[in-house]
Design a protein around this motif. Sequence first.
Motif, PDB file in Angstrom:
ATOM      1  N   PRO A 291      -8.062   1.147  -0.398  1.00  0.00           N
ATOM      2  CA  PRO A 291      -7.311   0.555  -1.469  1.00  0.00           C
ATOM      3  C   PRO A 291      -6.474  -0.395  -0.662  1.00  0.00           C
ATOM      4  O   PRO A 291      -5.988  -0.438   0.492  1.00  0.00           O
ATOM      5  N   ILE A 292      -6.316  -1.494  -1.222  1.00  0.00           N
ATOM      6  CA  ILE A 292      -5.573  -2.781  -0.932  1.00  0.00           C
ATOM      7  C   ILE A 292      -4.304  -2.658  -1.233  1.00  0.00           C
ATOM      8  O   ILE A 292      -3.192  -3.379  -0.483  1.00  0.00           O
ATOM      9  N   LEU A 293      -3.772  -1.894  -2.191  1.00  0.00           N
ATOM     10  CA  LEU A 293      -2.276  -1.789  -2.806  1.00  0.00           C
ATOM     11  C   LEU A 293      -1.991  -0.083  -3.006  1.00  0.00           C
ATOM     12  O   LEU A 293      -3.090   0.617  -3.141  1.00  0.00           O
ATOM     13  N   PRO A 294      -0.817   0.152  -3.162  1.00  0.00           N
ATOM     14  CA  PRO A 294      -0.612   1.695  -3.260  1.00  0.00           C
ATOM     15  C   PRO A 294      -0.878   1.930  -4.790  1.00  0.00           C
ATOM     16  O   PRO A 294      -0.755   0.876  -5.725  1.00  0.00           O
ATOM     17  N   ASN A 295      -1.178   3.394  -5.324  1.00  0.00           N
ATOM     18  CA  ASN A 295      -1.114   3.625  -6.538  1.00  0.00           C
ATOM     19  C   ASN A 295       0.289   3.146  -7.346  1.00  0.00           C
ATOM     20  O   ASN A 295       1.237   3.548  -6.755  1.00  0.00           O
ATOM     21  N   ILE A 296      -0.082   2.727  -8.463  1.00  0.00           N
ATOM     22  CA  ILE A 296       1.142   2.128  -9.256  1.00  0.00           C
ATOM     23  C   ILE A 296       1.336   3.049 -10.594  1.00  0.00           C
ATOM     24  O   ILE A 296       2.634   3.265 -10.796  1.00  0.00           O
ATOM     25  N   GLY A 297       0.511   3.229 -11.137  1.00  0.00           N
ATOM     26  CA  GLY A 297       0.929   3.981 -12.475  1.00  0.00           C
ATOM     27  C   GLY A 297      -0.160   3.759 -13.737  1.00  0.00           C
ATOM     28  O   GLY A 297      -1.207   3.441 -13.345  1.00  0.00           O
ATOM     29  N   MET A 298       0.205   4.503 -14.796  1.00  0.00           N
ATOM     30  CA  MET A 298      -0.831   4.404 -15.752  1.00  0.00           C
ATOM     31  C   MET A 298      -0.178   3.438 -16.884  1.00  0.00           C
ATOM     32  O   MET A 298       1.074   3.491 -17.114  1.00  0.00           O
ATOM     33  N   PHE A 299      -0.932   2.418 -17.595  1.00  0.00           N
ATOM     34  CA  PHE A 299      -0.548   1.534 -18.622  1.00  0.00           C
ATOM     35  C   PHE A 299      -1.315   1.757 -19.746  1.00  0.00           C
ATOM     36  O   PHE A 299      -2.455   2.142 -19.846  1.00  0.00           O
ATOM     37  N   ALA A 300      -0.573   1.552 -20.958  1.00  0.00           N
ATOM     38  CA  ALA A 300      -1.423   1.439 -22.045  1.00  0.00           C
ATOM     39  C   ALA A 300      -0.620   0.816 -23.246  1.00  0.00           C
ATOM     40  O   ALA A 300       0.469   0.233 -23.192  1.00  0.00           O
ATOM     41  N   SER A 301      -1.519  -0.045 -23.923  1.00  0.00           N
ATOM     42  CA  SER A 301      -1.141  -0.873 -25.153  1.00  0.00           C
ATOM     43  C   SER A 301      -2.156  -1.059 -26.109  1.00  0.00           C
ATOM     44  O   SER A 301      -3.621  -0.652 -25.956  1.00  0.00           O
ATOM     45  N   PHE A 302      -1.890  -1.765 -27.321  1.00  0.00           N
ATOM     46  CA  PHE A 302      -2.922  -2.131 -28.274  1.00  0.00           C
ATOM     47  C   PHE A 302      -3.434  -3.719 -27.989  1.00  0.00           C
ATOM     48  O   PHE A 302      -4.369  -4.016 -28.445  1.00  0.00           O
ATOM     49  N   ASP A 303      -2.692  -4.090 -27.140  1.00  0.00           N
ATOM     50  CA  ASP A 303      -2.886  -5.471 -26.669  1.00  0.00           C
ATOM     51  C   ASP A 303      -3.693  -5.605 -25.458  1.00  0.00           C
ATOM     52  O   ASP A 303      -3.019  -5.501 -24.373  1.00  0.00           O
ATOM     53  N   PRO A 304      -5.035  -5.785 -25.201  1.00  0.00           N
ATOM     54  CA  PRO A 304      -5.656  -5.866 -23.978  1.00  0.00           C
ATOM     55  C   PRO A 304      -5.177  -6.911 -22.925  1.00  0.00           C
ATOM     56  O   PRO A 304      -5.199  -6.780 -21.585  1.00  0.00           O
ATOM     57  N   VAL A 305      -5.033  -8.046 -23.323  1.00  0.00           N
ATOM     58  CA  VAL A 305      -4.390  -9.080 -22.649  1.00  0.00           C
ATOM     59  C   VAL A 305      -3.154  -8.964 -21.971  1.00  0.00           C
ATOM     60  O   VAL A 305      -2.972  -9.326 -20.726  1.00  0.00           O
ATOM     61  N   ALA A 306      -2.128  -8.468 -22.839  1.00  0.00           N
ATOM     62  CA  ALA A 306      -0.850  -7.918 -22.179  1.00  0.00           C
ATOM     63  C   ALA A 306      -1.016  -7.108 -21.267  1.00  0.00           C
ATOM     64  O   ALA A 306      -0.087  -7.165 -20.326  1.00  0.00           O
ATOM     65  N   ASN A 323      -4.455  -1.906   7.006  1.00  0.00           N
ATOM     66  CA  ASN A 323      -6.008  -1.349   7.305  1.00  0.00           C
ATOM     67  C   ASN A 323      -6.716  -1.164   6.024  1.00  0.00           C
ATOM     68  O   ASN A 323      -7.479  -0.349   5.611  1.00  0.00           O
ATOM     69  N   SER A 324      -6.503  -2.309   5.206  1.00  0.00           N
ATOM     70  CA  SER A 324      -7.118  -2.780   4.061  1.00  0.00           C
ATOM     71  C   SER A 324      -7.966  -4.348   4.331  1.00  0.00           C
ATOM     72  O   SER A 324      -7.385  -5.038   5.056  1.00  0.00           O
ATOM     73  N   GLN A 325      -8.768  -4.613   3.254  1.00  0.00           N
ATOM     74  CA  GLN A 325      -9.183  -5.916   3.370  1.00  0.00           C
ATOM     75  C   GLN A 325      -8.140  -7.011   2.979  1.00  0.00           C
ATOM     76  O   GLN A 325      -8.369  -8.031   3.717  1.00  0.00           O
ATOM     77  N   LEU A 326      -7.453  -6.536   2.237  1.00  0.00           N
ATOM     78  CA  LEU A 326      -5.923  -7.570   2.083  1.00  0.00           C
ATOM     79  C   LEU A 326      -5.222  -7.735   3.358  1.00  0.00           C
ATOM     80  O   LEU A 326      -5.194  -8.826   3.621  1.00  0.00           O
ATOM     81  N   SER A 327      -4.781  -6.599   3.863  1.00  0.00           N
ATOM     82  CA  SER A 327      -4.022  -6.704   5.080  1.00  0.00           C
ATOM     83  C   SER A 327      -4.594  -7.602   6.248  1.00  0.00           C
ATOM     84  O   SER A 327      -4.281  -8.162   7.083  1.00  0.00           O
ATOM     85  N   ASP A 328      -5.770  -7.087   6.189  1.00  0.00           N
ATOM     86  CA  ASP A 328      -6.913  -7.836   7.467  1.00  0.00           C
ATOM     87  C   ASP A 328      -6.801  -9.344   7.261  1.00  0.00           C
ATOM     88  O   ASP A 328      -6.631 -10.142   8.172  1.00  0.00           O
ATOM     89  N   HIS A 329      -6.981  -9.731   5.935  1.00  0.00           N
ATOM     90  CA  HIS A 329      -7.179 -11.139   5.749  1.00  0.00           C
ATOM     91  C   HIS A 329      -5.515 -11.819   6.015  1.00  0.00           C
ATOM     92  O   HIS A 329      -5.551 -12.784   6.894  1.00  0.00           O
ATOM     93  N   LEU A 330      -4.721 -11.115   5.663  1.00  0.00           N
ATOM     94  CA  LEU A 330      -3.212 -11.674   5.922  1.00  0.00           C
ATOM     95  C   LEU A 330      -3.081 -11.811   7.319  1.00  0.00           C
ATOM     96  O   LEU A 330      -2.226 -12.609   7.477  1.00  0.00           O
ATOM     97  N   ALA A 331      -3.597 -10.871   8.094  1.00  0.00           N
ATOM     98  CA  ALA A 331      -3.202 -10.883   9.540  1.00  0.00           C
ATOM     99  C   ALA A 331      -3.981 -11.838  10.435  1.00  0.00           C
ATOM    100  O   ALA A 331      -4.021 -11.959  11.539  1.00  0.00           O
ATOM    101  N   GLU A 332      -5.290 -12.461   9.705  1.00  0.00           N
ATOM    102  CA  GLU A 332      -6.063 -13.289  10.539  1.00  0.00           C
ATOM    103  C   GLU A 332      -5.225 -14.414  10.879  1.00  0.00           C
ATOM    104  O   GLU A 332      -4.323 -15.190  10.179  1.00  0.00           O
ATOM    105  N   LYS A 333      -5.540 -15.170  12.194  1.00  0.00           N
ATOM    106  CA  LYS A 333      -4.992 -16.180  12.627  1.00  0.00           C
ATOM    107  C   LYS A 333      -5.324 -17.391  11.738  1.00  0.00           C
ATOM    108  O   LYS A 333      -6.443 -17.681  11.550  1.00  0.00           O
ATOM    109  N   GLY A 334      -4.338 -18.203  11.367  1.00  0.00           N
ATOM    110  CA  GLY A 334      -4.731 -19.294  10.585  1.00  0.00           C
ATOM    111  C   GLY A 334      -4.877 -19.200   9.179  1.00  0.00           C
ATOM    112  O   GLY A 334      -5.411 -20.137   8.532  1.00  0.00           O
ATOM    113  N   TRP A 335      -4.855 -17.841   8.699  1.00  0.00           N
ATOM    114  CA  TRP A 335      -4.924 -17.518   7.274  1.00  0.00           C
ATOM    115  C   TRP A 335      -4.026 -18.415   6.469  1.00  0.00           C
ATOM    116  O   TRP A 335      -2.948 -18.243   6.741  1.00  0.00           O
TER     117      TRP A 335
END
Length: 374
Positions: A291-306, A323-335
């Motif tokens: 995973p690129i980010l930590p677990n955040i939570g559960m969300f619910a709504s009648f509006d799918p865009v919101a 040790n994720s795809q995101l952190s690897d990219h951010l650590a690349e030289k010149g990113w």
Amino acid sequence: MEKAKVYFTDFRCPVGTSLLDKFKRLCKRAGLETMDLDGKFVAIKMHFGELGNLATIRPQYVKALADLIRAKGGKPFLTDCNTLYPGSRKNALDHLECAALNGYNPTTTGCQILIGDGLKGTDEVKVPVPNGEYIRNAKIGRAVMDADVFISMAHFKGHEATGFGGALKNIGMGCGSRAGKMEQHSSGKPKVNEELCRGCQRCASECGSDAIHYENHKAHIDEEKCAGCGRCIGACAFDAIETVQWDANELLDRKMAEYALAVIHGRPSFHINMVMDISPNCDCHGENDAPILPNIGMFASFDPVALDQACADACQKAQPLPNSQLSDHLAEKGWQCHHDHFLDSNPRVDWVTTLEHGEKIGLGTREYELVTLK
């Protein structure tokens, strides 16, 4: 348009409580119990994941939702439509076996599974798209449209083409038949890989445009006759037919929003996003990266865009995991940092367009009030 309400609870669970209880409270507070479900067929649209992918929603959450629906007199069933690409979900038989092997069956989920577009991905209905700019009639799996009530239950994660996969992708792309997926993904026509073609003529028997002929026991597609429906892709047992012309991500995003509108317009709908195991790519992969980010939570709504906007905002506020795809990219030289977790994870995506176009065509609003439950 006034702000939509999006309900949220995290994954903190003190001793003596249950995440399943928190999930049920979230659904009730968000308004599921206010829906008229008595005697109604309720489609729960979800993604069963490719074989080998371990990031999909746990079946216990699905059963908790099915139990809530049954308590209100509803008749829930799980559904998804067949894939356009070769894999373990390209026809209903393989799809059902894949779902079972990934833990989804009547015992674990409390309801049956129906593949929305039938055995070969051809059982579809054409559904008008109100305010559609790109799609006049969306091609949606018949079982999806036969339901009285529609509920989206999506695993919110990164995506290599759309930036993230949430409610709108689960609905728009996920409910499209094979021809519908073809229409969203590509304006081109399928091609035959002659090295893989065995001349079985199964694709020709499936073609409704008489566009396939054979030379030297190899299939050939007449582009002038071809309607671009993609049915031959599903018919080929040897993966010899493929799509080669993919539309730009922005066009894909807009078409996907219009397909989502076709699915939910004019009938009761409710939407849930599980923001956990946020892998960088779609659950259509036969694997899931860290995973690129930590677990955040559960969300619910009648509006799918919101709902998708709230989940995207929460993800942007989170810290990248090491040790994720995101952190690897951010650590690349010149990113060249985009200060956008989805874009820094998959640099060619454009996720905002889906939300912008969804709001423009009346699918929902990006303005929301976040209601937090403990």
